[in-house]
Write a protein that holds these residues in place. Structure first.
Motif, PDB file in Angstrom:
ATOM      1  N   TRP A   1      -1.019  -2.237   9.645  1.00 23.81           N
ATOM      2  CA  TRP A   1      -1.219  -0.790   9.786  1.00 23.81           C
ATOM      3  C   TRP A   1      -0.588  -0.013   8.639  1.00 23.81           C
ATOM      4  O   TRP A   1      -0.816   1.186   8.493  1.00 23.81           O
ATOM      5  N   ALA A   2       0.189  -0.707   7.790  1.00 27.21           N
ATOM      6  CA  ALA A   2       0.725  -0.067   6.593  1.00 27.21           C
ATOM      7  C   ALA A   2      -0.388   0.282   5.606  1.00 27.21           C
ATOM      8  O   ALA A   2      -0.172   1.050   4.666  1.00 27.21           O
ATOM      9  N   TYR A   3      -1.582  -0.298   5.807  1.00 23.10           N
ATOM     10  CA  TYR A   3      -2.721   0.057   4.961  1.00 23.10           C
ATOM     11  C   TYR A   3      -3.199   1.485   5.220  1.00 23.10           C
ATOM     12  O   TYR A   3      -3.728   2.156   4.320  1.00 23.10           O
TER      13      TYR A   3
ATOM     14  N   PHE B   1       0.821  -1.203   0.000  1.00 23.80           N
ATOM     15  CA  PHE B   1       0.000   0.000   0.000  1.00 23.80           C
ATOM     16  C   PHE B   1       0.861   1.262   0.000  1.00 23.80           C
ATOM     17  O   PHE B   1       0.412   2.324  -0.432  1.00 23.80           O
ATOM     18  N   ILE B   2       2.087   1.135   0.485  1.00 27.16           N
ATOM     19  CA  ILE B   2       2.968   2.301   0.543  1.00 27.16           C
ATOM     20  C   ILE B   2       3.336   2.763  -0.861  1.00 27.16           C
ATOM     21  O   ILE B   2       3.744   3.917  -1.053  1.00 27.16           O
ATOM     22  N   LEU B   3       3.151   1.905  -1.879  1.00 29.96           N
ATOM     23  CA  LEU B   3       3.539   2.245  -3.237  1.00 29.96           C
ATOM     24  C   LEU B   3       2.851   3.506  -3.763  1.00 29.96           C
ATOM     25  O   LEU B   3       3.434   4.255  -4.553  1.00 29.96           O
ATOM     26  N   PHE B   4       1.586   3.741  -3.342  1.00 25.35           N
ATOM     27  CA  PHE B   4       0.896   4.926  -3.867  1.00 25.35           C
ATOM     28  C   PHE B   4       0.958   6.126  -2.924  1.00 25.35           C
ATOM     29  O   PHE B   4       0.418   7.187  -3.243  1.00 25.35           O
ATOM     30  N   ALA B   5       1.632   5.977  -1.781  1.00 26.55           N
ATOM     31  CA  ALA B   5       1.722   7.099  -0.843  1.00 26.55           C
ATOM     32  C   ALA B   5       2.695   8.193  -1.293  1.00 26.55           C
ATOM     33  O   ALA B   5       2.335   9.379  -1.273  1.00 26.55           O
ATOM     34  N   PRO B   6       3.934   7.862  -1.708  1.00 22.33           N
ATOM     35  CA  PRO B   6       4.875   8.939  -2.078  1.00 22.33           C
ATOM     36  C   PRO B   6       4.375   9.870  -3.176  1.00 22.33           C
ATOM     37  O   PRO B   6       4.471  11.099  -3.027  1.00 22.33           O
ATOM     38  N   PRO B   7       3.832   9.352  -4.308  1.00 23.19           N
ATOM     39  CA  PRO B   7       3.353  10.304  -5.321  1.00 23.19           C
ATOM     40  C   PRO B   7       2.164  11.128  -4.853  1.00 23.19           C
ATOM     41  O   PRO B   7       2.007  12.286  -5.264  1.00 23.19           O
TER      42      PRO B   7
ATOM     43  N   LEU C   1      -4.158  -0.356  -8.948  1.00 24.89           N
ATOM     44  CA  LEU C   1      -3.389  -1.593  -9.097  1.00 24.89           C
ATOM     45  C   LEU C   1      -3.396  -2.407  -7.806  1.00 24.89           C
ATOM     46  O   LEU C   1      -3.607  -3.629  -7.829  1.00 24.89           O
ATOM     47  N   ILE C   2      -3.204  -1.738  -6.678  1.00 24.93           N
ATOM     48  CA  ILE C   2      -3.176  -2.441  -5.391  1.00 24.93           C
ATOM     49  C   ILE C   2      -4.562  -2.973  -5.036  1.00 24.93           C
ATOM     50  O   ILE C   2      -4.689  -4.032  -4.408  1.00 24.93           O
ATOM     51  N   LEU C   3      -5.614  -2.271  -5.450  1.00 24.27           N
ATOM     52  CA  LEU C   3      -6.973  -2.771  -5.193  1.00 24.27           C
ATOM     53  C   LEU C   3      -7.187  -4.134  -5.846  1.00 24.27           C
ATOM     54  O   LEU C   3      -7.942  -4.963  -5.335  1.00 24.27           O
ATOM     55  N   PHE C   4      -6.511  -4.375  -6.971  1.00 24.53           N
ATOM     56  CA  PHE C   4      -6.613  -5.672  -7.638  1.00 24.53           C
ATOM     57  C   PHE C   4      -5.954  -6.784  -6.824  1.00 24.53           C
ATOM     58  O   PHE C   4      -6.184  -7.968  -7.091  1.00 24.53           O
TER      59      PHE C   4
ATOM     60  N   PHE D   1      -0.373   9.103 -11.290  1.00 19.21           N
ATOM     61  CA  PHE D   1       0.441   7.907 -11.024  1.00 19.21           C
ATOM     62  C   PHE D   1       0.030   7.289  -9.690  1.00 19.21           C
ATOM     63  O   PHE D   1      -0.074   6.068  -9.563  1.00 19.21           O
ATOM     64  N   SER D   2      -0.217   8.142  -8.703  1.00 20.36           N
ATOM     65  CA  SER D   2      -0.705   7.651  -7.413  1.00 20.36           C
ATOM     66  C   SER D   2      -2.049   6.950  -7.579  1.00 20.36           C
ATOM     67  O   SER D   2      -2.286   5.887  -6.986  1.00 20.36           O
ATOM     68  N   LEU D   3      -2.923   7.531  -8.389  1.00 23.01           N
ATOM     69  CA  LEU D   3      -4.238   6.935  -8.627  1.00 23.01           C
ATOM     70  C   LEU D   3      -4.096   5.575  -9.306  1.00 23.01           C
ATOM     71  O   LEU D   3      -4.781   4.608  -8.939  1.00 23.01           O
TER      72      LEU D   3
END
Length: 337
Positions: A277-279, A217-223, A259-262, A252-254
């Motif tokens: 809790w990383a979610y 889930f952290i993948l979409f946090a930085p952008p 992607l993660i929802l899949f 890109f964040s979107l």
């Protein structure tokens, strides 16, 4: 005295010893959640749900209380078991969680911008200084080490540098524009570098262990955070409107969020770990980014998307609180790894 009482008494010191730095992820998640609720209910959220103003206040101060509690417990652990500090700091995964304290202060400094500018300033100043120190120390360790392997790489490695992207969000309102650009530059470039390594690790090496899968889930946090920070730095929220770079960061964040929802079906099958809790914080960051998009475009699409993301975030937070309290009651928290 019963055997149960004796057992419980003997386990208490051991649980304190296993009170890891990762517990601050709970505080960060609640801080992000509180800020998201505040923005949805406030003027920045176009008054989507004005009724959330009071719950947001309660959540902010509850998060502060939780921050103090976790801080006291962790400090107590270090006093009683000072050797654990070195063990955690030399751990290839846990070392990346030490900057969480700085990130919590930076997120809270944003929350207090509309409440108490002086409190916000002190939180921001301390958080930014801690973030700088943590970045220098941890990146120095990354550069010259003897124990890291590619299998240790997860999106959790973003944590030490993502805090730099948070700095401008309160830094610009406090008048520290150039300092904010400094932190933004560091965070953005290192995020791109680490994202490349993470993708390489996930594609060409064994899958990330189940225990660390929630860090995806952290993948979409930085952008998402970079988008909010860039809007502040470029003055786009002052009426200038969106530019191309802002759109790249948000969309890109979107995409990463979709992607993660899949992957939710896979994530739903793993056993509970504190890493769940990383979610929370990435979802809060994504919600906040959408609120900014709503503020910039006044689009019905972003209004509905913000409500969807907030509802999803609330559901996740409720589940996390319930399963965490259940694990505490069952003695499944603070055990040996």
């Amino acid at each position: 005295m019963s055997n149960t009482a004796v057992s419980s008494s003997s386990e208490t010191p051991l649980r304190l010893r296993n009170f890891h730095i990762t517990f601050f992820a709970i505080v960060l998640g609640m801080a992000g959640f509180s800020l998201a609720v505040q923005k949805i209910g406030g003027k920045d959220g176009h008054g989507i749900m004005p009724s959330l103003e009071m719950p947001a206040t309660v959540l902010i101060y509850a998060t502060l209380a939780l921050f103090v509690l976790v801080g006291i417990l962790y400090a107590a652990k270090l006093v009683r078991y000072p050797d654990t500090l070195g063990l955690e700091f030399n751990h290839p995964v846990k070392i990346n969680f030490f900057p969480l304290i700085a990130k919590i202060l930076l997120v809270l400094s944003v929350a207090f911008l509309d409440r108490n500018m002086q409190v916000s300033y002190y939180m921001w100043a301390i958080g930014a200084l801690m973030q700088l120190i943590a970045s220098l120390v941890i990146i120095s360790i990354w550069i010259r080490h003897t124990h890291f392997k590619i299998e240790h790489m997860t999106p959790g490695w973003f944590i030490p540098i993502v805090g730099s992207l948070i700095v401008p969000i309160a830094g610009v309102p406090h008048g520290f524009v150039e300092i904010s650009w400094f932190f933004f530059s560091v965070g953005l470039v290192f995020w791109i570098a680490l994202f490349t390594i993470v993708m390489y690790r996930m594609i060409f090496h064994p899958p990330i262990p189940d225990k660390l899968l929630p860090t995806l889930f952290i993948l979409f946090a930085p952008p998402a955070i970079a988008f909010i920070a860039y809007v502040k730095l470029a003055g786009l929220d002052g009426g200038a409107g969106l530019d191309g770079f802002a759109r790249i960061l948000y969309y890109f964040s979107l995409f990463m969020f979709i992607l993660i929802l899949f992957k939710l079906q896979i994530l739903a099958k793993i056993n509970f770990f504190l890493s769940w809790w990383a979610y929370s914080f990435p979802l809060a960051a994504k919600t906040l980014a959408t609120v900014v998009m709503l503020h910039m475009t006044n689009s019905v699409f972003y209004r509905n998307l913000a409500l969807f993301e907030l509802a999803f975030l609330v559901l996740v937070i409720v589940i996390l609180v319930v399963v965490t309290l259940s694990a505490i009651m069952k003695g499944e928290i603070c055990v040996e790894d």
